[in-house]
Design a protein around this motif. Sequence first.
Motif, PDB file in Angstrom:
ATOM      1  N   SER A 160       0.823  -1.199   0.000  1.00  0.00           N
ATOM      2  CA  SER A 160       0.000   0.000   0.000  1.00  0.00           C
ATOM      3  C   SER A 160       0.868   1.264   0.000  1.00  0.00           C
ATOM      4  O   SER A 160       1.987   1.262   0.506  1.00  0.00           O
ATOM      5  N   TRP A 161       0.326   2.313  -0.582  1.00  0.00           N
ATOM      6  CA  TRP A 161       0.997   3.609  -0.525  1.00  0.00           C
ATOM      7  C   TRP A 161      -0.041   4.728  -0.521  1.00  0.00           C
ATOM      8  O   TRP A 161      -1.140   4.587  -1.033  1.00  0.00           O
ATOM      9  N   LYS A 162       0.349   5.798   0.122  1.00  0.00           N
ATOM     10  CA  LYS A 162      -0.571   6.914   0.369  1.00  0.00           C
ATOM     11  C   LYS A 162      -0.350   8.032  -0.649  1.00  0.00           C
ATOM     12  O   LYS A 162       0.783   8.330  -1.027  1.00  0.00           O
ATOM     13  N   GLU A 163      -1.460   8.619  -1.072  1.00  0.00           N
ATOM     14  CA  GLU A 163      -1.415   9.782  -1.970  1.00  0.00           C
ATOM     15  C   GLU A 163      -2.273  10.886  -1.363  1.00  0.00           C
ATOM     16  O   GLU A 163      -3.325  10.626  -0.777  1.00  0.00           O
ATOM     17  N   GLU A 164      -1.836  12.104  -1.527  1.00  0.00           N
ATOM     18  CA  GLU A 164      -2.563  13.251  -0.985  1.00  0.00           C
ATOM     19  C   GLU A 164      -2.942  14.194  -2.123  1.00  0.00           C
ATOM     20  O   GLU A 164      -2.171  14.414  -3.048  1.00  0.00           O
ATOM     21  N   ASN A 165      -4.170  14.713  -2.053  1.00  0.00           N
ATOM     22  CA  ASN A 165      -4.529  15.836  -2.918  1.00  0.00           C
ATOM     23  C   ASN A 165      -5.439  16.786  -2.142  1.00  0.00           C
ATOM     24  O   ASN A 165      -5.706  16.565  -0.958  1.00  0.00           O
ATOM     25  N   LYS A 166      -5.939  17.794  -2.781  1.00  0.00           N
ATOM     26  CA  LYS A 166      -6.677  18.823  -2.038  1.00  0.00           C
ATOM     27  C   LYS A 166      -8.031  18.342  -1.534  1.00  0.00           C
ATOM     28  O   LYS A 166      -8.626  18.954  -0.655  1.00  0.00           O
ATOM     29  N   ASN A 167      -8.539  17.219  -2.072  1.00  0.00           N
ATOM     30  CA  ASN A 167      -9.825  16.684  -1.620  1.00  0.00           C
ATOM     31  C   ASN A 167      -9.678  15.827  -0.374  1.00  0.00           C
ATOM     32  O   ASN A 167     -10.430  15.977   0.590  1.00  0.00           O
ATOM     33  N   THR A 168      -8.707  14.908  -0.396  1.00  0.00           N
ATOM     34  CA  THR A 168      -8.538  14.009   0.740  1.00  0.00           C
ATOM     35  C   THR A 168      -7.269  13.178   0.555  1.00  0.00           C
ATOM     36  O   THR A 168      -6.706  13.120  -0.548  1.00  0.00           O
ATOM     37  N   ASP A 169      -6.840  12.527   1.616  1.00  0.00           N
ATOM     38  CA  ASP A 169      -5.790  11.508   1.502  1.00  0.00           C
ATOM     39  C   ASP A 169      -6.429  10.195   1.048  1.00  0.00           C
ATOM     40  O   ASP A 169      -7.560   9.886   1.428  1.00  0.00           O
ATOM     41  N   PHE A 170      -5.704   9.423   0.259  1.00  0.00           N
ATOM     42  CA  PHE A 170      -6.219   8.106  -0.111  1.00  0.00           C
ATOM     43  C   PHE A 170      -5.058   7.142  -0.303  1.00  0.00           C
ATOM     44  O   PHE A 170      -3.911   7.541  -0.463  1.00  0.00           O
ATOM     45  N   TRP A 171      -5.404   5.847  -0.258  1.00  0.00           N
ATOM     46  CA  TRP A 171      -4.389   4.796  -0.273  1.00  0.00           C
ATOM     47  C   TRP A 171      -4.600   3.875  -1.475  1.00  0.00           C
ATOM     48  O   TRP A 171      -5.744   3.534  -1.820  1.00  0.00           O
ATOM     49  N   HIS A 172      -3.493   3.470  -2.094  1.00  0.00           N
ATOM     50  CA  HIS A 172      -3.501   2.547  -3.220  1.00  0.00           C
ATOM     51  C   HIS A 172      -3.014   1.179  -2.758  1.00  0.00           C
ATOM     52  O   HIS A 172      -2.076   1.081  -1.963  1.00  0.00           O
ATOM     53  N   LEU A 173      -3.623   0.123  -3.281  1.00  0.00           N
ATOM     54  CA  LEU A 173      -3.157  -1.240  -3.015  1.00  0.00           C
ATOM     55  C   LEU A 173      -3.635  -2.166  -4.128  1.00  0.00           C
ATOM     56  O   LEU A 173      -4.827  -2.507  -4.186  1.00  0.00           O
TER      57      LEU A 173
END
Length: 630
Positions: A160-173
């Motif tokens: 898993s890895w985390k990504e951030e943008n102006k809407n929210t944080d989210f995680w990829h897996l």
Amino acid sequence: MNDKKCVLEPQHWDSEKNAREDGFLKLQYYAPIGDGYSVALAGADGSIDWWCVPDPDSPAYFDHLLVGDKDQWRGPGGRFLIRPQGCRYRTVRSYRRDSNILETLFITDTGKAKLTEGLNISVGQQLPWSELVRRIEGVEGEIKFEILLTWGNRFNNSHSWKEENKNTDFWHLDGLISIIAKTDGLIFMKSEDNLVQATCTSKTGSKDVIALLTTFDGPLARPSIEEIESRLDHTNDDWKRWHKNIKYDGPYSDFLKRSAMCLKLMIFGKSGAIVAAPTTSLPERIFGDKNWDYRYCWIRDAAYTNKAFIRMGLNEEAIAAFRWLVRTIQRHPPELKVMYTIWGEQIPDQTEIDCPGYRGSLPVVIGNQARDQTQLSMYGDLLETAWLFCHEGHILSPHVADFLAGIVDRTCDEWTKKDSGIWELEDFQHYTFSKIGCWMALDRGCDLVKDGHLPSDHLQRWIREKDRIRDWIDTHCWSEKKQAYTEYAGSDSLDASLLLCTRFKFERLDRLDLTRKAIQKELCRGPLVYRFSGAHLEEKCFVACCFWMVEALAFCGHVDEAEQWMDDLVKILGKDLGILAEMMDPDTFDAIGNLPQGLSHLAMIHAAFSIQEAKSGNRTPVWSKSSSSS
């Protein structure tokens, strides 16, 4: 008045008395939650340790169940933990009445708080994403909670890895995208690629909510936490509405209806298929190597599900299961497979996964090596399912009727072959259960002809062949020494699956009753039953067989004994929220094997019905009557 409603007791757990060993919780302390498309296992200590998403046979999203705490290379595996911080605590939990929403009361020296959790649905249908929601409500006093969320690696496929943008944080897996929604009272302490830590404090009347939203290969909405929480209560209402459709008011009704609710969780809503269990590789013996992937649909289980759901008046699910069964088999001619995927496709090759395994029990596998076995009893399962479908007033298309007639013809040609039997053994033999299954296929085929549902071209052949099978069984599978039908022709070993044959209306009920008596003497430990002679050397007692004993007693006229056997089983098996595993240790009463196990729950349902029908004087219930064409 029914005096055996069998109200299931709440489950009690203590963080000291029932502490995990190397991170592993005893299996009886897990309870399933689901949305009809995936199933998560929630531990009594507040940790969700297993969840395959988006589908039940997907790689694991949470895999702590098979990893524990001491994998030096990978860490503790994926889990979603909510528990009181730094203190001893106790939990008392149960499902909400008539629902699959789970409630856990946490008790510490400083207070009490209630955790309510489930997988949300939306107005009776699946959301475009998976929505796992957990609500913490203060009951009295004060408790500080720790919240820990880690991701698994999808059977060594991804990290898993985390990504951030102006809407929210989210995680990829591994193609999945996940977001976390929460109320303001939950404070994040860490938010990293593979770790989220948070805290909250419950006080009398307080409420905090945290939800994990996940989707595969698509956009993901970001609803408000208020909307998510409201869906939790609407989901509870939907479960209660479905529960009202269960038509049963006999003995052990709470246990039976909980079994029905559990089975509903394991029916894949997109196809109507039912998985044998939503887990893989939970061992049949701790530290043993009999570990299998049960996240697929067996023809046998689909047939038994159809029977059970029709008995309970759940025709929508029963018809969906039969349609899936017929369409899947027709799509993959010419040979019937033991099992298929939830989508009706071929099972993948069995492969081993580099994973510690539950309490160190290896191997951990995906796929199933029994996929290409021959099991002749499947013909009987399929034809009885078709007969029952028609008996309920439904109609077969000409194409399906011709297909089923071809199955009966094939049974005539193949019943003399050896096979692996119902237990999927590597030892090819003339298994008695398989022969009786072939007899049933011909018997039900004859009845379907008589009622105008199948073409009559080969009826006389079917009648003659059916009688040959019956006589062959009597000649080759009966042991005068044991006074019983044996596991296979020429052997002296016993097989508890033959208890089921009383339900099949096989013509030798007297001999089946003697077989039941021999099994009772040799394969039982109290009310618990081993599968076959010698099984005690390599595995524990098989839960479905315990209920099959109840059925056999009831069908053979020993109603009082059947009821006493059922009472004894309920005392042992009904204490853990009514959730049944594949096996049980007769010494410790610990759950063993994959869970929840569909076959165990199906057997429980049929056992309760058999007692109800026997007590009403109907020993041969209408759903299984065969009007013998010979």
